[in-house]
Every structure is written in C-alpha cells, then in structure tokens.
Write a protein that holds these residues in place. Structure first.
Motif, mmCIF file in Angstrom:
data_model
loop_
_atom_site.group_PDB
_atom_site.id
_atom_site.type_symbol
_atom_site.label_atom_id
_atom_site.label_comp_id
_atom_site.label_asym_id
_atom_site.label_seq_id
_atom_site.Cartn_x
_atom_site.Cartn_y
_atom_site.Cartn_z
ATOM 1 N N ALA A 1 1.007 -1.158 0.025
ATOM 2 C CA ALA A 1 0.100 0.034 0.148
ATOM 3 C C ALA A 1 0.823 1.468 0.201
ATOM 4 C CB ALA A 1 -0.902 0.085 1.100
ATOM 5 N N HIS A 2 2.086 1.334 0.884
ATOM 6 C CA HIS A 2 2.975 2.482 0.823
ATOM 7 C C HIS A 2 3.416 2.597 -0.417
ATOM 8 C CE1 HIS A 2 5.253 5.440 2.937
ATOM 9 N NE2 HIS A 2 6.246 5.017 2.471
ATOM 10 N N LEU A 3 3.899 1.361 -1.178
ATOM 11 C CA LEU A 3 4.379 1.484 -2.512
ATOM 12 C C LEU A 3 3.618 2.211 -3.393
ATOM 13 C CD1 LEU A 3 6.899 -1.775 -2.594
ATOM 14 C CD2 LEU A 3 7.643 0.434 -2.619
ATOM 15 N N ASP A 4 2.340 1.500 -3.748
ATOM 16 C CA ASP A 4 1.207 2.360 -4.378
ATOM 17 C C ASP A 4 1.231 3.715 -4.174
ATOM 18 O OD1 ASP A 4 0.441 -0.103 -5.630
ATOM 19 O OD2 ASP A 4 -0.822 -0.643 -4.141
ATOM 20 N N ALA A 5 1.211 4.295 -3.017
ATOM 21 C CA ALA A 5 1.152 5.553 -2.796
ATOM 22 C C ALA A 5 2.381 6.327 -3.243
ATOM 23 C CB ALA A 5 0.963 5.886 -1.237
ATOM 24 N N GLN A 6 3.567 5.651 -3.610
ATOM 25 C CA GLN A 6 4.634 6.560 -4.110
ATOM 26 C C GLN A 6 4.697 6.285 -5.663
ATOM 27 O OE1 GLN A 6 6.806 7.925 -1.760
ATOM 28 N NE2 GLN A 6 5.069 7.139 -0.481
ATOM 29 N N ARG A 7 3.709 5.872 -6.373
ATOM 30 C CA ARG A 7 3.725 5.844 -7.858
ATOM 31 C C ARG A 7 3.363 7.297 -8.458
ATOM 32 N NH1 ARG A 7 2.592 0.531 -9.939
ATOM 33 N NH2 ARG A 7 2.081 -1.129 -8.482
ATOM 34 N N PRO A 8 3.992 7.675 -9.422
ATOM 35 C CA PRO A 8 4.680 6.654 -10.334
ATOM 36 C C PRO A 8 6.200 6.800 -9.734
ATOM 37 C CG PRO A 8 4.875 8.828 -11.141
ATOM 38 C CD PRO A 8 3.739 8.811 -10.013
ATOM 39 N N TRP A 9 6.797 5.482 -9.820
ATOM 40 C CA TRP A 9 8.149 5.005 -9.078
ATOM 41 C C TRP A 9 9.064 5.833 -10.163
ATOM 42 C CZ3 TRP A 9 5.748 -0.394 -8.852
ATOM 43 C CH2 TRP A 9 4.962 -0.577 -7.742
ATOM 44 N N GLN A 10 10.133 6.471 -9.309
ATOM 45 C CA GLN A 10 11.362 6.490 -10.284
ATOM 46 C C GLN A 10 12.417 5.612 -10.140
ATOM 47 O OE1 GLN A 10 13.469 9.767 -8.161
ATOM 48 N NE2 GLN A 10 14.219 10.774 -10.163
ATOM 49 N N GLU A 11 13.330 5.514 -11.244
ATOM 50 C CA GLU A 11 14.024 4.656 -11.427
ATOM 51 C C GLU A 11 15.106 4.704 -10.205
ATOM 52 O OE1 GLU A 11 15.540 2.074 -13.514
ATOM 53 O OE2 GLU A 11 13.173 2.142 -14.109
ATOM 54 N N PRO A 12 15.614 3.733 -9.724
ATOM 55 C CA PRO A 12 16.844 3.724 -8.592
ATOM 56 C C PRO A 12 18.058 4.846 -9.097
ATOM 57 C CG PRO A 12 16.859 1.521 -9.488
ATOM 58 C CD PRO A 12 15.467 2.200 -10.021
ATOM 59 N N PRO A 13 18.916 4.952 -8.197
ATOM 60 C CA PRO A 13 19.990 5.819 -8.816
ATOM 61 C C PRO A 13 20.874 5.018 -9.788
ATOM 62 C CG PRO A 13 19.696 6.040 -6.479
ATOM 63 C CD PRO A 13 18.847 5.033 -6.750
ATOM 64 N N PHE A 14 21.117 3.638 -9.410
ATOM 65 C CA PHE A 14 21.536 2.730 -10.523
ATOM 66 C C PHE A 14 21.112 1.300 -10.280
ATOM 67 C CE2 PHE A 14 24.283 3.286 -6.940
ATOM 68 C CZ PHE A 14 24.752 1.844 -6.545
ATOM 69 N N ARG A 15 21.374 0.536 -11.208
ATOM 70 C CA ARG A 15 21.016 -0.934 -11.153
ATOM 71 C C ARG A 15 22.059 -1.574 -11.825
ATOM 72 N NH1 ARG A 15 15.955 -2.170 -14.107
ATOM 73 N NH2 ARG A 15 16.767 -4.243 -13.462
ATOM 74 N N GLY A 16 22.460 -2.680 -11.545
ATOM 75 C CA GLY A 16 23.363 -3.644 -12.051
ATOM 76 C C GLY A 16 22.883 -4.436 -13.253
#
Length: 206
Positions: A80-95
């Motif tokens: 529910a908390h993640l839903d409230a953060q939409r739209p999600w930003q890309e993380p600073p970096f991903r492998g």
C-alpha cells in the motif's frame, strides 16, 4: 511458493521489535533506492504480491522472530505504501550483469576512479571477476538513473583500488556521463578523474 524478495525484506527487519509503519517506510525506500537483486520496482512489487496470494510458503522462516500473520500484514502495508509512491522513479543505479561485458571491454575510457575498501564502498563490493579474463579483471556494469550505461572496471586485489569508468558506444559526451555517475552513485568528486587516455592494464587483455 518460494519467497524471493520477501525473504530479503525479512532479513532487513529481523532485528526490529515491531513491524511498524516506520519500518514500512524504511523498506519501501530501500526497495526504490537500492532494490533487492537489482530488480525493478515492478518486479519486487509483483514478487511480494504473489507471496501474499499464496496460501502457503515453502521457505523456512523460523530464523526470524515475526509470526506469519504479522509478516503478511506488514507486506500488505508495504505494498500500500509503495502504491502511494507511484509513479516510481528509477533507482539511482542498477546492475546489468556481466553478460554484456563484451560491449564495455573495449568501450571508451572516461575516468579513473579511486576505490575504497569493499566494506566501505558499495560499488567496490559489487565488483565481480570477469569470466574468462586472463588478467582477472573485475567489473560491475551499471545503468544509471540518467539512462547512461557504464562499467566500473578494476584489476584484481590486493592492488585493485584504481578503477576505470568505461562507456560502450554510443554514449553521451564524457563530461555528462561522468557527472551522472557522480550524481547517482554518490561518489565524491575528488575520487573521479576524467582522462583522455587508456590505462596500460586496460589494453590487450580482452
């Protein structure tokens, strides 16, 4: 059902007395900024959603102190908390994984990077030996939030603290890629030195 991301979440809260709303916020922030297993936010969310939909779990969770009803409630609040953060930003970096090493091994050298000890440097800790490389080079391939893709490459330990920042073609201007690397990894500017030449150990060992 195997739990995947759920187990990673529970490792992060195993010493928490309560699965509070503050813990929900902390884990959600971690999932978005430092995602588990380099998964996207959508992939992590789907893994937890699938776990909640499963009637039973195959993993032995006896090592952690929270009972299953509490864990399931925590996970529902986390989604529910993640839903409230939409739209999600890309993380600073991903492998990106070393499967794409061939694209970067002869890529443009952008900068020299001074590494700290792996215990103090999150990117140094992620370096892995390149399979089949005769020199034992270590590398981590990254996609930055800016969209730039780079490789951090270093020789073997114990002397492997001077790394190279490389980019595969096509890429933006070196200054822009270096600035994005600084911004999204949090590396101090004094540790990253732009260069216009290829370091000796980076040649002829591919």
């Amino acid at each position: 059902m195997r739990l995947g991301v759920v187990v990673a979440v529970l490792y992060c809260v195993q010493f928490s007395r309560e699965l509070s709303d503050a813990e929900v916020e902390r884990i959600a922030r971690m999932m978005l900024e430092r995602p588990f297993y380099d998964l996207t936010a959508d992939e992590q969310y789907a893994d937890i959603e699938a776990a909640l939909a499963a009637a039973t779990w195959a993993d032995d969770l006896s090592w952690q102190p929270h009972d299953e009803p509490s864990v399931r409630d925590f996970l529902r609040r986390l989604l529910a908390h993640l839903d409230a953060q939409r739209p999600w930003q890309e993380p600073p970096f991903r492998g990106l994984g070393l499967d794409r090493w061939a694209e970067f091994r002869s890529g443009a050298l952008l900068a020299r990077v001074r590494l700290y000890a792996p215990s103090q440097d999150r990117l140094h800790a992620r370096l892995r030996t390149v399979p089949g490389d005769p020199a034992g080079l270590r590398a981590v391939l990254l996609r930055l939030r800016s969209g730039d893709e780079v490789a951090l490459v270093a020789p073997p330990l114990p002397d492997g603290y001077d790394a190279e920042l490389r980019a595969a073609a096509p890429h933006r201007a070196a200054a822009l890629v270096i600035e994005a690397f600084l911004t999204h990894t949090g590396y101090e500017r004094e540790r990253v030195s732009p260069v216009g030449w290829r370091k000796r150990w980076g040649r002829g060992r591919r």
